[in-house]
Design an enzyme around this catalytic site. Sequence first.
Site, PDB file in Angstrom:
ATOM      1  N   ASP A 140     -18.391 -21.718  10.841  1.00  0.00           N
ATOM      2  CA  ASP A 140     -18.224 -21.053   9.550  1.00  0.00           C
ATOM      3  C   ASP A 140     -17.612 -19.666   9.695  1.00  0.00           C
ATOM      4  OD1 ASP A 140     -19.289 -20.822   6.512  1.00  0.00           O
ATOM      5  OD2 ASP A 140     -19.702 -18.953   7.577  1.00  0.00           O
ATOM      6  N   ALA A 168     -17.801 -21.260   4.265  1.00  0.00           N
ATOM      7  CA  ALA A 168     -16.895 -22.299   4.774  1.00  0.00           C
ATOM      8  C   ALA A 168     -17.627 -23.626   4.895  1.00  0.00           C
ATOM      9  CB  ALA A 168     -16.314 -21.878   6.127  1.00  0.00           C
ATOM     10  N   ASP A 169     -18.849 -23.596   5.400  1.00  0.00           N
ATOM     11  CA  ASP A 169     -19.642 -24.823   5.485  1.00  0.00           C
ATOM     12  C   ASP A 169     -19.923 -25.384   4.099  1.00  0.00           C
ATOM     13  OD1 ASP A 169     -19.950 -25.076   8.262  1.00  0.00           O
ATOM     14  OD2 ASP A 169     -21.589 -23.648   8.302  1.00  0.00           O
ATOM     15  N   LEU A 170     -20.289 -24.510   3.174  1.00  0.00           N
ATOM     16  CA  LEU A 170     -20.600 -24.962   1.817  1.00  0.00           C
ATOM     17  C   LEU A 170     -19.380 -25.581   1.154  1.00  0.00           C
ATOM     18  CD1 LEU A 170     -22.442 -25.149  -0.649  1.00  0.00           C
ATOM     19  CD2 LEU A 170     -21.816 -22.792  -1.217  1.00  0.00           C
ATOM     20  N   GLY A 173     -18.533 -28.875   2.676  1.00  0.00           N
ATOM     21  CA  GLY A 173     -19.476 -29.879   2.203  1.00  0.00           C
ATOM     22  C   GLY A 173     -19.155 -30.356   0.802  1.00  0.00           C
TER      23      GLY A 173
END
Length: 395
Positions: A140, A168-170, A173
């Site tokens: 991230d 970035a992960d969110l 996802g």
Amino acid sequence: MDKALSRIKVLDLSRVVAGPVCTSILGDLGADIIKVEGPDFVDETRTWFPPDIEDISLYYMAVNRNKRAITVNLKTEEGIQIIKKLIQESDVIVENFKTGTMERLGLGYEDLKTLNPTIIHCSITGFGHTGPYKQLPGYDFLAQAMSGFMSVNGTPNGEPVKAGIALADLYAGLYSTISILAALEARNHTGRGQHCDISLLDSMVASLLNIGTGFLNTGNPPIRYGNQHPTLVPYQNFKTKDKEIIIAVGNDRQFQRLCSLINAEELSQDDRFVTANTRIIYRDALIPIIQKEILTKTADEWLTILQESNIPCGPINTLDRVFTDEQVLERQMIQEVEHPTVGIVKLLGSPIKLSDTPVTIERHPPLHGEHTEEVLSELGYNKQKIEMLKKEQVI
């Protein structure tokens, strides 16, 4: 009551944040999520604490509800066979291995299509399955930095700053979830599955929106504005008698009303401030005038006055205030779930509100391997075979 995705089965080989965010959303929507970890190699977030409850990571709990958990050793042939049997019965597989890992396991998309032509394979990586960075590990923080996001986040004279949450992960996802839902709809028409290739870097570059588009078409590098806005003024935090509030003026009519409320009608007639475009140019002259007036009342007084005049505004809440806010409570953004070892756990509610197939939390974040025997039994393995697989450290 059937939920929106109650007929969908998802094989979840992902870990950490981006993949589990995606599969948690699909689970919230009713999909049967089977989370796979190794017998000895757990999802890293299980070990990320504090914060924790009785040594169970709350980081892990945040993104792993509404799932069943099994253990399978992917380094064994028998383990790969279990995964292949699950693939044959699944609609979707989500994984976030480094590019090339699934192919080395004999589980690349071309292999999956042979096993199940309707399978939707969602890969989440740092940089995607094409391009010169495809083999690099990605996190991230790297995606926030390399995307340019950090260069525009922070105060004008301060250092570039990452977001306080794993953006970035969110985003990856969320884009993964969207891509899977789109692929499921396409399959309804074509009868075929497909490969969804989602990367953290792509997701963060896409998040640049107007800032990125502006640069692409003008070549002008953006300025860090901190809590101010590059194209709307006033749109920032202001100090009151006791604490700071946000005032977010989105158009000229709102600005005129604000000028009346702070007894400064002359500002709305000043050529420097009449339009949004000119207020950007003369923000350094305008903001101190507004700030001086805002200091004359408390935060609660200003919020009441501004809200009554339909001027967008709000407090800068700490989390204790967020989770006692009547709006947050009314929208059921706090959910309680019974956990088998620690009792009641509070989780964040879903922002998805569906009138006919409402989102609910049906399953607690699972313990490591909690549902292995249950899932293998559904695949046709008897008790003797399951015990043998345990002894051979396949599960």
